[in-house]
Write a protein that holds these residues in place. Structure first.
Motif, PDB file in Angstrom:
ATOM      1  N   VAL A   9      28.151 -53.598   6.456  1.00  0.00           N
ATOM      2  CA  VAL A   9      28.831 -54.641   5.701  1.00  0.00           C
ATOM      3  C   VAL A   9      30.331 -54.449   5.846  1.00  0.00           C
ATOM      4  O   VAL A   9      30.836 -53.324   5.747  1.00  0.00           O
ATOM      5  N   TYR A  10      31.033 -55.567   6.078  1.00  0.00           N
ATOM      6  CA  TYR A  10      32.483 -55.513   6.233  1.00  0.00           C
ATOM      7  C   TYR A  10      33.142 -56.546   5.328  1.00  0.00           C
ATOM      8  O   TYR A  10      32.628 -57.647   5.127  1.00  0.00           O
ATOM      9  N   ILE A  11      34.285 -56.164   4.790  1.00  0.00           N
ATOM     10  CA  ILE A  11      35.192 -57.110   4.148  1.00  0.00           C
ATOM     11  C   ILE A  11      36.421 -57.174   5.042  1.00  0.00           C
ATOM     12  O   ILE A  11      37.192 -56.228   5.113  1.00  0.00           O
ATOM     13  N   GLY A  12      36.558 -58.276   5.755  1.00  0.00           N
ATOM     14  CA  GLY A  12      37.573 -58.330   6.795  1.00  0.00           C
ATOM     15  C   GLY A  12      37.222 -57.324   7.877  1.00  0.00           C
ATOM     16  O   GLY A  12      36.108 -57.311   8.401  1.00  0.00           O
ATOM     17  N   ASP A  13      38.159 -56.419   8.186  1.00  0.00           N
ATOM     18  CA  ASP A  13      37.926 -55.368   9.176  1.00  0.00           C
ATOM     19  C   ASP A  13      37.491 -54.054   8.549  1.00  0.00           C
ATOM     20  O   ASP A  13      37.249 -53.072   9.256  1.00  0.00           O
ATOM     21  N   LYS A  14      37.392 -54.020   7.225  1.00  0.00           N
ATOM     22  CA  LYS A  14      37.074 -52.771   6.528  1.00  0.00           C
ATOM     23  C   LYS A  14      35.580 -52.691   6.238  1.00  0.00           C
ATOM     24  O   LYS A  14      35.004 -53.579   5.616  1.00  0.00           O
ATOM     25  N   GLU A  15      34.955 -51.597   6.687  1.00  0.00           N
ATOM     26  CA  GLU A  15      33.533 -51.403   6.399  1.00  0.00           C
ATOM     27  C   GLU A  15      33.360 -50.860   4.985  1.00  0.00           C
ATOM     28  O   GLU A  15      34.112 -49.980   4.543  1.00  0.00           O
ATOM     29  N   VAL A  16      32.377 -51.410   4.275  1.00  0.00           N
ATOM     30  CA  VAL A  16      32.029 -50.910   2.943  1.00  0.00           C
ATOM     31  C   VAL A  16      30.607 -50.359   3.017  1.00  0.00           C
ATOM     32  O   VAL A  16      29.770 -50.877   3.760  1.00  0.00           O
ATOM     33  N   PHE A  17      30.350 -49.305   2.282  1.00  0.00           N
ATOM     34  CA  PHE A  17      29.079 -48.593   2.392  1.00  0.00           C
ATOM     35  C   PHE A  17      28.199 -48.879   1.183  1.00  0.00           C
ATOM     36  O   PHE A  17      28.573 -48.586   0.047  1.00  0.00           O
ATOM     37  N   LEU A  18      27.035 -49.471   1.440  1.00  0.00           N
ATOM     38  CA  LEU A  18      26.082 -49.828   0.399  1.00  0.00           C
ATOM     39  C   LEU A  18      24.841 -48.953   0.510  1.00  0.00           C
ATOM     40  O   LEU A  18      24.467 -48.524   1.606  1.00  0.00           O
ATOM     41  N   THR A  19      24.203 -48.703  -0.635  1.00  0.00           N
ATOM     42  CA  THR A  19      22.932 -47.993  -0.622  1.00  0.00           C
ATOM     43  C   THR A  19      21.843 -48.920  -0.091  1.00  0.00           C
ATOM     44  O   THR A  19      22.073 -50.113   0.136  1.00  0.00           O
ATOM     45  N   VAL A  20      20.656 -48.366   0.088  1.00  0.00           N
ATOM     46  CA  VAL A  20      19.531 -49.148   0.617  1.00  0.00           C
ATOM     47  C   VAL A  20      19.291 -50.401  -0.212  1.00  0.00           C
ATOM     48  O   VAL A  20      19.246 -51.522   0.298  1.00  0.00           O
ATOM     49  N   ARG A  21      19.134 -50.217  -1.519  1.00  0.00           N
ATOM     50  CA  ARG A  21      18.816 -51.349  -2.373  1.00  0.00           C
ATOM     51  C   ARG A  21      20.001 -52.290  -2.555  1.00  0.00           C
ATOM     52  O   ARG A  21      19.818 -53.509  -2.688  1.00  0.00           O
ATOM     53  N   GLU A  22      21.209 -51.762  -2.569  1.00  0.00           N
ATOM     54  CA  GLU A  22      22.387 -52.636  -2.653  1.00  0.00           C
ATOM     55  C   GLU A  22      22.433 -53.563  -1.448  1.00  0.00           C
ATOM     56  O   GLU A  22      22.677 -54.767  -1.587  1.00  0.00           O
TER      57      GLU A  22
END
Length: 228
Positions: free
Chosen positions: A146-159
């Motif tokens: 998952v990315y917001i713009g060029d920045k990757e954000v880290f989500l858990t499995v269920r998220e």
């Protein structure tokens, strides 16, 4: 053979869990404290972790948070504590389920099988271009990134699962009960409060202002809706 790690300081309980899981066809390792559990996770590939809440060395909640930084696999908390606050904390740190002792060994095996099956289903490879783009939010389903713009954000499995489900059904209101059943698939084995916790965590990661969300909206008295 699918491999499971039990992190439990009571050897008799750990061995009981192991015996039932091995009968069901799983390979099982046991760690008797949080530190040894974390070391084993770093060295091995497990398909699921059974994690006690009250552990020596590193407690279950702290260990859950550390595991989530390095592994994207189901975590099932197994504990004698039946406090709602502990459940909310566990789900908020990335736990996928919360099982209270004493429990039925058969129920434990059923939950383990259900979580692994669901995790594998969501992780099946999709087409390379299977990407969702909503404004600055990009969701790459095949790589589960998952990315917001060029920045990757880290989500858990269920998220991640919850975000994808809402994103592919834009402008539709889903109740917490609907979301719990569709994402967790265990409507008789959990608490819909975890949906609220997961939505809060997703907002903290993808929204520029979580108090005024632009993606996942709360529809008061009804549930949640993704703005397409």
């Amino acid at each position: 053979m699918k491999k499971i790690l039990i992190i439990e300081d009571d050897l008799s309980i750990a061995e009981l869990e192991r015996d039932y899981l091995e009968i069901a066809g799983f390979s099982v390792d046991i760690a008797l404290d949080g530190r040894r559990g974390l070391e084993s996770i770093k060295k091995n590939d497990f398909q699921l972790i059974l994690l006690d809440l009250m552990l020596p060395e590193i407690n279950g909640l702290d260990l859950c948070a550390q595991i989530r930084r390095i592994k994207d696999i189901p975590i099932l908390m197994v504990t004698a504590k039946n406090d709602d606050l502990d459940k909310v904390k566990a789900f908020g740190l990335g736990a996928d389920d919360y099982i209270v002792k004493p429990f039925s060994p058969r129920e434990l095996v059923a939950r383990v099988q259900a979580h692994i099956t669901r995790y594998e289903r969501w992780n099946q490879k999709n087409e390379p271009d299977d990407m969702i783009q909503i404004r600055e939010l990009s969701i790459q389903r095949a790589s589960r990134k998952v990315y917001i713009g060029d920045k990757e954000v880290f989500l858990t499995v269920r998220e991640f699962d919850l975000l994808v489900f809402l994103a592919i059904h834009p402008n539709i209101v889903f109740s917490k009960e609907d979301l719990f059943e569709r994402i967790w698939g265990l409507d008789a084995m959990g608490d819909t409060a975890t949906v609220t916790v997961h939505v809060k965590k997703i907002r903290e990661k993808v929204e520029s202002d979580p108090a005024h969300p632009q993606f996942i909206e709360t529809v008061w008295g009804a549930g949640y809706r993704f703005r397409g």
